[in-house]
Write a protein that holds these residues in place. Structure first.
Motif, PDB file in Angstrom:
ATOM      1  N   LEU A 442      -0.684  33.644 -62.586  1.00  0.00           N
ATOM      2  CA  LEU A 442      -1.776  33.407 -61.651  1.00  0.00           C
ATOM      3  C   LEU A 442      -1.822  34.477 -60.568  1.00  0.00           C
ATOM      4  N   VAL A 443      -0.676  34.756 -59.959  1.00  0.00           N
ATOM      5  CA  VAL A 443      -0.689  35.724 -58.862  1.00  0.00           C
ATOM      6  C   VAL A 443      -0.963  37.127 -59.379  1.00  0.00           C
ATOM      7  N   PHE A 444      -0.472  37.456 -60.568  1.00  0.00           N
ATOM      8  CA  PHE A 444      -0.720  38.777 -61.142  1.00  0.00           C
ATOM      9  C   PHE A 444      -2.210  38.961 -61.450  1.00  0.00           C
ATOM     10  N   CYS A 445      -2.803  37.973 -62.095  1.00  0.00           N
ATOM     11  CA  CYS A 445      -4.219  38.079 -62.470  1.00  0.00           C
ATOM     12  C   CYS A 445      -5.137  37.957 -61.264  1.00  0.00           C
ATOM     13  N   SER A 446      -4.762  37.144 -60.281  1.00  0.00           N
ATOM     14  CA  SER A 446      -5.612  37.000 -59.088  1.00  0.00           C
ATOM     15  C   SER A 446      -5.614  38.283 -58.270  1.00  0.00           C
ATOM     16  N   ARG A 447      -4.479  38.955 -58.192  1.00  0.00           N
ATOM     17  CA  ARG A 447      -4.445  40.245 -57.483  1.00  0.00           C
ATOM     18  C   ARG A 447      -5.327  41.269 -58.190  1.00  0.00           C
ATOM     19  N   LYS A 448      -5.287  41.262 -59.488  1.00  0.00           N
ATOM     20  CA  LYS A 448      -6.141  42.167 -60.253  1.00  0.00           C
ATOM     21  C   LYS A 448      -7.615  41.844 -60.009  1.00  0.00           C
ATOM     22  N   ASP A 449      -7.938  40.559 -59.980  1.00  0.00           N
ATOM     23  CA  ASP A 449      -9.312  40.131 -59.745  1.00  0.00           C
ATOM     24  C   ASP A 449      -9.777  40.521 -58.348  1.00  0.00           C
ATOM     25  N   MET A 450      -8.911  40.367 -57.354  1.00  0.00           N
ATOM     26  CA  MET A 450      -9.278  40.725 -55.981  1.00  0.00           C
ATOM     27  C   MET A 450      -9.494  42.228 -55.836  1.00  0.00           C
ATOM     28  N   ARG A 451      -8.682  43.028 -56.505  1.00  0.00           N
ATOM     29  CA  ARG A 451      -8.883  44.482 -56.450  1.00  0.00           C
ATOM     30  C   ARG A 451     -10.209  44.867 -57.083  1.00  0.00           C
ATOM     31  N   LEU A 452     -10.584  44.178 -58.143  1.00  0.00           N
ATOM     32  CA  LEU A 452     -11.850  44.453 -58.820  1.00  0.00           C
ATOM     33  C   LEU A 452     -13.041  44.102 -57.933  1.00  0.00           C
ATOM     34  N   ILE A 453     -12.924  43.028 -57.178  1.00  0.00           N
ATOM     35  CA  ILE A 453     -14.033  42.559 -56.347  1.00  0.00           C
ATOM     36  C   ILE A 453     -14.094  43.302 -55.013  1.00  0.00           C
ATOM     37  N   PHE A 454     -12.955  43.375 -54.317  1.00  0.00           N
ATOM     38  CA  PHE A 454     -12.948  43.869 -52.944  1.00  0.00           C
ATOM     39  C   PHE A 454     -12.418  45.295 -52.792  1.00  0.00           C
ATOM     40  N   GLY A 455     -11.959  45.892 -53.883  1.00  0.00           N
ATOM     41  CA  GLY A 455     -11.348  47.198 -53.762  1.00  0.00           C
ATOM     42  C   GLY A 455      -9.845  47.073 -53.551  1.00  0.00           C
ATOM     43  N   SER A 456      -9.168  48.189 -53.469  1.00  0.00           N
ATOM     44  CA  SER A 456      -7.700  48.184 -53.433  1.00  0.00           C
ATOM     45  C   SER A 456      -7.130  47.879 -52.054  1.00  0.00           C
ATOM     46  N   HIS A 457      -7.971  47.816 -51.013  1.00  0.00           N
ATOM     47  CA  HIS A 457      -7.462  47.639 -49.655  1.00  0.00           C
ATOM     48  C   HIS A 457      -7.761  46.256 -49.091  1.00  0.00           C
ATOM     49  N   PHE A 458      -7.961  45.270 -49.961  1.00  0.00           N
ATOM     50  CA  PHE A 458      -8.205  43.919 -49.476  1.00  0.00           C
ATOM     51  C   PHE A 458      -6.936  43.363 -48.823  1.00  0.00           C
ATOM     52  N   VAL A 459      -7.121  42.414 -47.904  1.00  0.00           N
ATOM     53  CA  VAL A 459      -5.995  41.809 -47.197  1.00  0.00           C
ATOM     54  C   VAL A 459      -6.044  40.298 -47.399  1.00  0.00           C
ATOM     55  N   ASN A 460      -5.141  39.788 -48.204  1.00  0.00           N
ATOM     56  CA  ASN A 460      -5.007  38.341 -48.389  1.00  0.00           C
ATOM     57  C   ASN A 460      -3.998  37.841 -47.374  1.00  0.00           C
ATOM     58  N   LYS A 461      -4.492  37.130 -46.352  1.00  0.00           N
ATOM     59  CA  LYS A 461      -3.595  36.723 -45.264  1.00  0.00           C
ATOM     60  C   LYS A 461      -2.572  35.685 -45.703  1.00  0.00           C
ATOM     61  N   HIS A 462      -2.770  35.092 -46.873  1.00  0.00           N
ATOM     62  CA  HIS A 462      -1.801  34.130 -47.404  1.00  0.00           C
ATOM     63  C   HIS A 462      -0.993  34.725 -48.557  1.00  0.00           C
ATOM     64  N   ARG A 463      -0.908  36.033 -48.580  1.00  0.00           N
ATOM     65  CA  ARG A 463      -0.167  36.664 -49.671  1.00  0.00           C
ATOM     66  C   ARG A 463       1.309  36.290 -49.597  1.00  0.00           C
ATOM     67  N   SER A 464       1.932  36.286 -50.737  1.00  0.00           N
ATOM     68  CA  SER A 464       3.340  35.932 -50.831  1.00  0.00           C
ATOM     69  C   SER A 464       4.205  36.984 -50.141  1.00  0.00           C
ATOM     70  N   PRO A 465       5.312  36.576 -49.506  1.00  0.00           N
ATOM     71  CA  PRO A 465       6.259  37.564 -48.993  1.00  0.00           C
ATOM     72  C   PRO A 465       6.823  38.445 -50.106  1.00  0.00           C
ATOM     73  N   PHE A 466       6.773  37.933 -51.328  1.00  0.00           N
ATOM     74  CA  PHE A 466       7.258  38.683 -52.495  1.00  0.00           C
ATOM     75  C   PHE A 466       6.056  39.388 -53.130  1.00  0.00           C
ATOM     76  N   LYS A 467       5.496  40.328 -52.380  1.00  0.00           N
ATOM     77  CA  LYS A 467       4.224  40.929 -52.773  1.00  0.00           C
ATOM     78  C   LYS A 467       4.369  42.044 -53.787  1.00  0.00           C
ATOM     79  N   HIS A 468       5.555  42.596 -53.920  1.00  0.00           N
ATOM     80  CA  HIS A 468       5.742  43.700 -54.874  1.00  0.00           C
ATOM     81  C   HIS A 468       5.671  43.172 -56.304  1.00  0.00           C
ATOM     82  N   THR A 469       5.104  43.972 -57.187  1.00  0.00           N
ATOM     83  CA  THR A 469       4.959  43.568 -58.596  1.00  0.00           C
ATOM     84  C   THR A 469       6.310  43.324 -59.249  1.00  0.00           C
ATOM     85  N   PHE A 470       7.357  43.927 -58.706  1.00  0.00           N
ATOM     86  CA  PHE A 470       8.703  43.727 -59.251  1.00  0.00           C
ATOM     87  C   PHE A 470       9.044  42.248 -59.335  1.00  0.00           C
ATOM     88  N   TRP A 471       8.686  41.483 -58.276  1.00  0.00           N
ATOM     89  CA  TRP A 471       9.048  40.074 -58.247  1.00  0.00           C
ATOM     90  C   TRP A 471       8.326  39.282 -59.321  1.00  0.00           C
TER      91      TRP A 471
END
Length: 497
Positions: A442-471
């Motif tokens: 869910l988080v992987f696909c939602s991030r991809k969806d947000m980049r597609l809609i808002f561009g690469s510089h969107f700011v999700n204020k409820h983003r996980s502290p584990f924001k790196h794709t590594f996690w």
């Protein structure tokens, strides 16, 4: 895992949300944890439960981030639809048969336009609309992913129903067979009994179990054919009973240990018990599928990740307190699958009311949840086979779906009442999917969806502290390792037998 909070009409404070979150996680799984600790050893159990608590918190933050992304997606979609409708009104050349979704997808794939860029602000990610996990899966997954999601949920709910269907008759069997014996105040329910031991006259304990199981299904099974709603007051009563029971067990165990009456002998480590411990711990930290119902009504979500982290520390501390007092109070071989049953004899509790309250505690709390889980499972089956615009015949809708919901867990419960095994398997397989794989996807696909809609510089204020794709990939690898490890252990165990 306890039942989810379904009534979200009124907002509540973040601290009330913490309480709901605590009650959501701490449920039936906690009652099977002491046995799992005693089987795997206290050092291994301590290390594993801390790590699994950390993993559960990580995927909880994944789901919260995905909920925020889903809210932003819905807001953007409505704006784009409104803009497309306005353009259609002002442009007579636009085809009347053009599909709104095509317009929306085309907009997202060809631009971010100025209005889209503005909609990528922090306020777009406010979690104000409850978006369930199934809706998020439909939003971010392809058709195969959506089907796999529902299959995983269905398998988990089947496991839940099988656990509930077995736990109630086991508790009734243990209390009534023990009470009817001549040694009801000398032997103690912590003694191990065989299914072939006598219960009432010529009836064996397994016969009593099956009688209680039949009565349980006859009384609660019909709810599967109708709709059931958990009321606010029922929720309060069951939560109150749960905390009274847990408090009594912890206090009594501490008193016995303090008086030197504890005879626990837990091993340091026993590798053969790890697979089952893993399943029990995963099941006991399960909350991800019910997070939308708990998180959405919270009035202020600014520090929600920090508050839930504090919640997880409280939950971890509670599990450790319950399990360690159990394994040092009772011999490992005498701890029951349902821990409440260790307190149903006169040697532990002199007052009969408390003995029966603890012995029958799972009967009351689980019985209130069984119809809710059954109806939820039935509705998931309907969703899985639902065709757009289609309806089911009366026979399929009112008879077939309830029957395929009810029959499999009843068969499992008639086949075995090994609660530790049922919880372990449910947590290890379906629990791994719900707690690890689905949130990571869910988080992987939602991030991809947000980049597609808002561009690469969107700011999700409820983003996980584990924001790196590594996690995200770490969770995937951990889930695959767990499934392989548990499966290999089961195969080896069966081969030895």
């Amino acid at each position: 895992m306890a039942g989810g909070i379904t009534e979200t009409g009124e907002l509540y404070s973040p601290y009330v949300g913490m309480v709901y979150m605590f009650n959501l996680i701490v449920g039936t799984g906690a009652l099977t944890m002491p046995k799992a600790f005693a089987t795997a050893g206290w050092v291994v159990s301590l290390a594993l439960i801390i790590f699994l608590g950390f993993m559960s918190y990580m995927t909880t933050t994944f789901v919260i981030e995905s909920m925020a992304a889903a809210n932003a997606h819905l807001r953007w979609k409505r704006r784009e639809k409104k803009k497309a409708d306005d353009d259609a009104d002002s442009s007579p050349g636009v085809s009347d048969v053009e599909d709104d979704d095509v317009v929306i997808r085309g907009a997202s794939e060809t631009r971010p336009i100025l209005s889209v860029q503005r909609s990528g602000s922090c306020d777009s990610f406010n979690i104000e609309e409850r978006v369930e996990m199934g809706q998020m899966a439909s939003m971010f997954f392809n058709k195969v992913g959506v089907n796999m999601f529902y299959i995983c949920i269905i398998v988990y709910l089947y496991g839940d129903l099988a656990i509930y269907a077995a736990a109630v008759p086991v508790s009734l069997m243990q209390v009534t067979c023990f009470s009817s014996g001549n040694n009801s105040c000398s032997g103690g329910s912590s003694e191990k009994h065989n299914d072939t031991d006598p219960c009432w006259g010529s009836l064996k304990r397994i016969d009593a179990y099956r009688i209680f199981l039949t009565i349980f299904i006859l009384f609660l099974g019909p709810f599967t054919f109708f709709n059931a709603q958990k009321t606010k007051y029922l929720q309060i009563i069951t939560s109150l009973m749960r905390w009274i029971a847990f408090t009594i067990m912890i206090v009594l165990a501490l008193i016995r240990i303090g008086k030197g009456q504890g005879d626990g002998d837990p091993p340091v480590a026993k590798l053969s018990g790890i697979p089952n411990l893993f399943g029990v711990c995963v099941y006991s930290f399960m909350c991800q599928h019910s997070l939308p119902s708990v998180v959405t009504p919270i009035s202020s979500k600014k520090h929600i990740n920090k508050l839930f982290l504090l919640d997880y520390f409280f939950i971890l501390g509670f599990y450790l307190l319950l399990s360690f007092t159990a394994i040092f109070c009772f011999k490992s071989s005498s701890i029951m699958d349902m821990y409440t049953l260790n307190f149903t004899n006169c040697d532990i509790i002199k007052i009969a009311f408390f003995r029966y309250f603890l012995g029958l505690f799972p009967v009351f709390t689980i019985s209130t949840n069984f119809p809710i889980i059954a109806v939820t499972l039935r509705n998931n089956w309907k969703t899985l086979f639902h065709r757009e615009g289609g309806t089911y015949p009366w026979l399929v809708d009112r008879i077939i779906f309830p029957l395929i919901t009810l029959i499999p867990p009843v068969i499992i419960a008639f086949t075995t009442h090994n609660l530790e095994m049922l919880v372990g398997i449910t947590g290890a397989y379906a629990g791994t999917g719900i707690q690890y794989i689905i949130p990571a996807f869910l988080v992987f696909c939602s991030r991809k969806d947000m980049r597609l809609i808002f561009g690469s510089h969107f700011v999700n204020k409820h983003r996980s502290p584990f924001k790196h794709t590594f996690w995200v990939f770490f969770v995937f690898l951990w889930a695959v390792f767990c499934l392989m490890f548990v499966t290999a252990n089961i195969i080896l165990t069966e081969t030895k037998h």
